[in-house]
Design a protein around this motif. Structure first.
Motif, PDB file in Angstrom:
ATOM      1  N   ASN A 228       0.835  -1.200   0.000  1.00  0.00           N
ATOM      2  CA  ASN A 228       0.000   0.000   0.000  1.00  0.00           C
ATOM      3  C   ASN A 228       0.870   1.250   0.000  1.00  0.00           C
ATOM      4  N   ILE A 229       0.299   2.332  -0.481  1.00  0.00           N
ATOM      5  CA  ILE A 229       0.962   3.637  -0.345  1.00  0.00           C
ATOM      6  C   ILE A 229       0.181   4.439   0.686  1.00  0.00           C
ATOM      7  N   PHE A 230       0.919   4.983   1.623  1.00  0.00           N
ATOM      8  CA  PHE A 230       0.304   5.681   2.759  1.00  0.00           C
ATOM      9  C   PHE A 230       0.789   7.131   2.726  1.00  0.00           C
ATOM     10  N   THR A 231      -0.146   8.067   2.699  1.00  0.00           N
ATOM     11  CA  THR A 231       0.220   9.492   2.645  1.00  0.00           C
ATOM     12  C   THR A 231      -0.576  10.256   3.686  1.00  0.00           C
ATOM     13  N   VAL A 232       0.101  11.128   4.398  1.00  0.00           N
ATOM     14  CA  VAL A 232      -0.579  11.947   5.401  1.00  0.00           C
ATOM     15  C   VAL A 232      -0.601  13.391   4.923  1.00  0.00           C
ATOM     16  N   TYR A 233      -1.802  13.943   4.839  1.00  0.00           N
ATOM     17  CA  TYR A 233      -1.986  15.347   4.459  1.00  0.00           C
ATOM     18  C   TYR A 233      -2.312  16.127   5.720  1.00  0.00           C
ATOM     19  N   ASN A 234      -1.524  17.147   5.974  1.00  0.00           N
ATOM     20  CA  ASN A 234      -1.792  17.977   7.160  1.00  0.00           C
ATOM     21  C   ASN A 234      -2.176  19.380   6.696  1.00  0.00           C
ATOM     22  N   SER A 235      -3.089  19.978   7.438  1.00  0.00           N
ATOM     23  CA  SER A 235      -3.496  21.351   7.135  1.00  0.00           C
ATOM     24  C   SER A 235      -2.281  22.273   7.231  1.00  0.00           C
ATOM     25  N   ILE A 236      -2.186  23.190   6.293  1.00  0.00           N
ATOM     26  CA  ILE A 236      -1.047  24.101   6.228  1.00  0.00           C
ATOM     27  C   ILE A 236      -0.996  25.043   7.447  1.00  0.00           C
ATOM     28  N   THR A 237      -2.130  25.189   8.126  1.00  0.00           N
ATOM     29  CA  THR A 237      -2.139  26.022   9.334  1.00  0.00           C
ATOM     30  C   THR A 237      -1.935  25.194  10.612  1.00  0.00           C
ATOM     31  N   ASN A 238      -1.632  23.925  10.439  1.00  0.00           N
ATOM     32  CA  ASN A 238      -1.413  23.041  11.592  1.00  0.00           C
ATOM     33  C   ASN A 238       0.050  22.593  11.621  1.00  0.00           C
ATOM     34  N   LYS A 239       0.926  23.509  11.262  1.00  0.00           N
ATOM     35  CA  LYS A 239       2.358  23.220  11.153  1.00  0.00           C
ATOM     36  C   LYS A 239       2.944  22.728  12.475  1.00  0.00           C
TER      37      LYS A 239
END
Ligand code: 6CS
Ligand code: FE
Length: 316
Positions: free
Chosen positions: A275-286
């Protein structure tokens, strides 16, 4: 900001203290309620909100996934050859994790930075718009990896909330990140499909035990020792809310909240699960400074460079 002394920063999610406790989630799950401007339907958004995850079947074209899988398996073979059966431990420069005994490759971190084809899939426009529809913000890739659960040998991961680790060891302030799993193989109960506890994302399971610095050197290889809930906690919530397997054919994706309790068991079957696992985080949650550890984890585990993800132009 990161200049604020640690002792004066508000911590909405204290963990790694001396007892196991359950705290309320103070952040929304869907950050822009009622937003119909995006690829997800109202029913899909409602399901994500209630259960903390969403399975979208055959999201990617089967043929394109078959090609990607072949490339990924070649990369795996080449890397395993170059390791020559030796153990690989994560470091500032090494982005590979092997299985504890067999030397088979388990994870390649930051694969999107090394392999253009992986990068493309992580920037698929409909995928990105789905993520943004729920997080209601621009996003950056906080973590990316290819996960191999080899036939007969792949070992599982104990129950955990990813956010617990990302918060305390990486300094991710709020619960505003989403993980996406792309199935390159059929994911089935038999080959270690992801298990989730629906609705567990609405609670924060504060864990006991102070993790040492450099916990990440072992936590991704051996059973995670810190940042795991107690058996009583897992029993309590699983008895109430059940455990679901996330299964599907190649090309299926799972979107899941970063605070969802999940795990997987070993793969005793003769069928591998990539599997490919990617985490997207909000740009304002640095990321700010880690809350309990003092050393930051390597960039390929938790990037501190929030470069906004740009959708690819051509469709896959
Ligand atoms: O370390 C990480 O970023 C992820 N991996 C593990 C095994 N636990 C926490 C988190 O999911
Ligand atoms: Fe996880």
């Amino acid at each position: 900001s990161s200049n604020v002394p640690v002792s004066q920063r508000p911590d909405y999610y204290p963990t790694r203290q001396n007892s196991f406790t359950i705290l309320p989630r103070t952040d929304p799950v869907v950050w822009n309620k009622g937003c119909t401007d995006g690829p997800l339907t109202a029913a899909q958004i409602a399901q994500y909100e209630d259960e903390g995850y969403l399975i979208i079947r055959n999201f990617f074209n089967e043929e394109k996934i078959r090609i990607l899988r072949a490339d990924v398996k070649n990369i795996q073979r080449e890397l395993e050859e170059s390791l020559g059966g030796k153990d690989s431990v994560l470091s500032e420069t090494v982005n590979l994790v092997t299985e504890p005994r067999s030397g088979r490759l388990r994870s390649i971190f930051a694969a999107h930075k090394h392999y253009e084809k992986v990068d493309k899939f992580t920037r698929h426009p409909i995928l990105l718009n789905s993520v943004k529809q729920i997080l209601a913000d621009d996003v950056y890739i906080f973590q990316n990896r290819i996960n191999f659960q080899e036939a007969f040998e792949g070992t599982g991961f104990y129950w955990h909330s990813d956010f617990e680790t990302w918060h305390t060891e990486d300094g991710m302030p709020r619960i505003r990140a989403m993980s996406c799993v792309i199935f390159l193989d059929k994911n089935a109960c038999q080959n270690g499909a992801l298990m989730v506890i629906p609705g567990s994302h609405k609670l924060f399971f504060s864990c006991a035990g102070t993790a040492p610095d450099h916990n990440w050197e072992t936590s991704l290889k051996l059973p995670q020792a810190y940042g795991v809930p107690s058996r009583e906690q897992v029993t309590g919530i699983a008895n109430k809310q059940g455990i679901k397997y996330c299964t599907g054919d190649p090309g299926t994706i799972i979107l899941f909240d970063s605070n969802l309790m999940h795990g997987s068991h070993s793969n005793l079957s003769p069928w591998g699960r990539t599997n490919i696992f990617t985490v997207y985080n909000s740009i304002t949650n640095k990321l700010i400074e880690p809350y309990t550890t003092t050393a930051c984890r390597p960039e390929h585990l938790a990037t501190r460079d929030p470069e906004m993800v740009q959708p690819i132009k051509s469709s896959l």
